[in-house]
Design an enzyme around this catalytic site. Structure first.
Site, PDB file in Angstrom:
ATOM      1  N   ILE A 104       4.067   0.151   4.649  1.00 28.12           N
ATOM      2  CA  ILE A 104       2.719  -0.237   4.242  1.00 28.12           C
ATOM      3  C   ILE A 104       1.708   0.699   4.895  1.00 28.12           C
ATOM      4  O   ILE A 104       1.930   1.216   5.988  1.00 28.12           O
ATOM      5  CB  ILE A 104       2.440  -1.722   4.603  1.00 28.12           C
ATOM      6  CG1 ILE A 104       1.083  -2.193   4.056  1.00 28.12           C
ATOM      7  CG2 ILE A 104       2.575  -1.978   6.089  1.00 28.12           C
ATOM      8  CD1 ILE A 104       0.879  -3.718   4.155  1.00 28.12           C
ATOM      9  N   CYS A 105       0.595   0.940   4.191  1.00 28.98           N
ATOM     10  CA  CYS A 105      -0.530   1.706   4.725  1.00 28.98           C
ATOM     11  C   CYS A 105      -0.102   3.120   5.114  1.00 28.98           C
ATOM     12  O   CYS A 105       0.531   3.820   4.333  1.00 28.98           O
ATOM     13  CB  CYS A 105      -1.140   0.935   5.896  1.00 28.98           C
ATOM     14  SG  CYS A 105      -2.699   1.596   6.535  1.00 28.98           S
ATOM     15  N   GLY A 106      -0.423   3.553   6.305  1.00 27.26           N
ATOM     16  CA  GLY A 106      -0.160   4.926   6.728  1.00 27.26           C
ATOM     17  C   GLY A 106       1.308   5.293   6.751  1.00 27.26           C
ATOM     18  O   GLY A 106       1.660   6.478   6.653  1.00 27.26           O
ATOM     19  N   THR A 108       3.298   4.876   4.414  1.00 23.28           N
ATOM     20  CA  THR A 108       3.631   5.480   3.127  1.00 23.28           C
ATOM     21  C   THR A 108       3.400   6.985   3.165  1.00 23.28           C
ATOM     22  O   THR A 108       4.147   7.752   2.552  1.00 23.28           O
ATOM     23  CB  THR A 108       2.826   4.853   1.975  1.00 23.28           C
ATOM     24  OG1 THR A 108       1.422   5.082   2.171  1.00 23.28           O
ATOM     25  CG2 THR A 108       3.089   3.354   1.873  1.00 23.28           C
ATOM     26  N   ALA A 155       3.273  -0.456  -0.050  1.00 22.92           N
ATOM     27  CA  ALA A 155       2.044  -1.211  -0.299  1.00 22.92           C
ATOM     28  C   ALA A 155       0.897  -0.529   0.433  1.00 22.92           C
ATOM     29  O   ALA A 155       1.102   0.206   1.407  1.00 22.92           O
ATOM     30  CB  ALA A 155       2.174  -2.657   0.173  1.00 22.92           C
TER      31      ALA A 155
END
Length: 203
Positions: A104-106, A108, A155
């Site tokens: 999730i977030c960074g 990715t 996400a």
């Protein structure tokens, strides 16, 4: 605790976004999964919110065959150099072994730099955030709250509830009406969804 299930491993590192995985880990634990934290070493780390976390394991000691899932939260460090690159390489080992990874977030962006999003459908904060990594998977970017492609879940930072939904679906923790109700309760504050969950819990 269900001893027949392998643990879920939650990556922890300095500047981790501590709000992004709370729904996921709480309800995995309620479903009987042991949550084991994994740091760069066994030394304590500190989240963005200032929480001090003492990892259960060092990253080098984690093996895909001992795990049900690797969760990679966001963190400022994902975009501040290569300190967290070993976690992306560990994600590659998990996926190569057929063990799921949820980012999730960074995180990715870390997977994008590792080349793990080049041939998988995925999402993130926004498409141009991932494009800045120079990765080759831009055509596989999906504008959605969370995306599952095989054993990989991604996400964006504003979708911790959708992130949890995809994890629960992949691991079979909830399904169908119950999964939908869980999402509606925590994402939409839908009071009717609570009744569905209470009924399911009583069965």
């Amino acid at each position: 605790m269900n001893s027949s299930r392998k643990p879920v491993h939650l990556a922890v590192y300095d500047s981790l976004a501590d709000w992004e995985t709370g729904h996921t880990t709480a309800y995995l634990a309620r479903a009987g999964y042991e949550i084991r934290t994994v740091g760069p070493t066994r030394e304590p780390v500190r989240s963005i919110g200032g929480l001090r976390v003492l990892p259960d394991l060092a990253l080098d000691d984690v093996r895909p065959e001992d795990s049900s899932l690797l969760i990679l939260p966001g963190a400022d460090l994902w975009d501040a150099g290569d300190d967290l690159a070993p976690f992306a390489r560990k994600a590659r080992a998990f996926l190569d072994a057929g063990v799921p990874v949820a980012a999730i977030c960074g995180a990715t962006a870390g997977l994008a730099r590792e080349g793990l999003l080049d041939e998988r459908d995925h999402t993130g904060a926004v498409s141009f955030y991932l494009a800045a990594t120079g990765y080759k998977g831009g055509e596989r970017y999906v504008d959605a709250d969370a995306v599952t492609d095989g054993d990989l879940i991604t996400a964006g930072p504003t979708e911790p509830v959708a992130f949890g939904r995809e994890v629960f679906r992949l691991l079979g923790v909830y399904e169908g009406e119950v999964l939908d109700a869980w999402y509606r309760l925590y994402h939409d504050s839908d009071a009717e969804a609570y009744a569905v969950l209470q009924k399911a819990a009583a069965q």
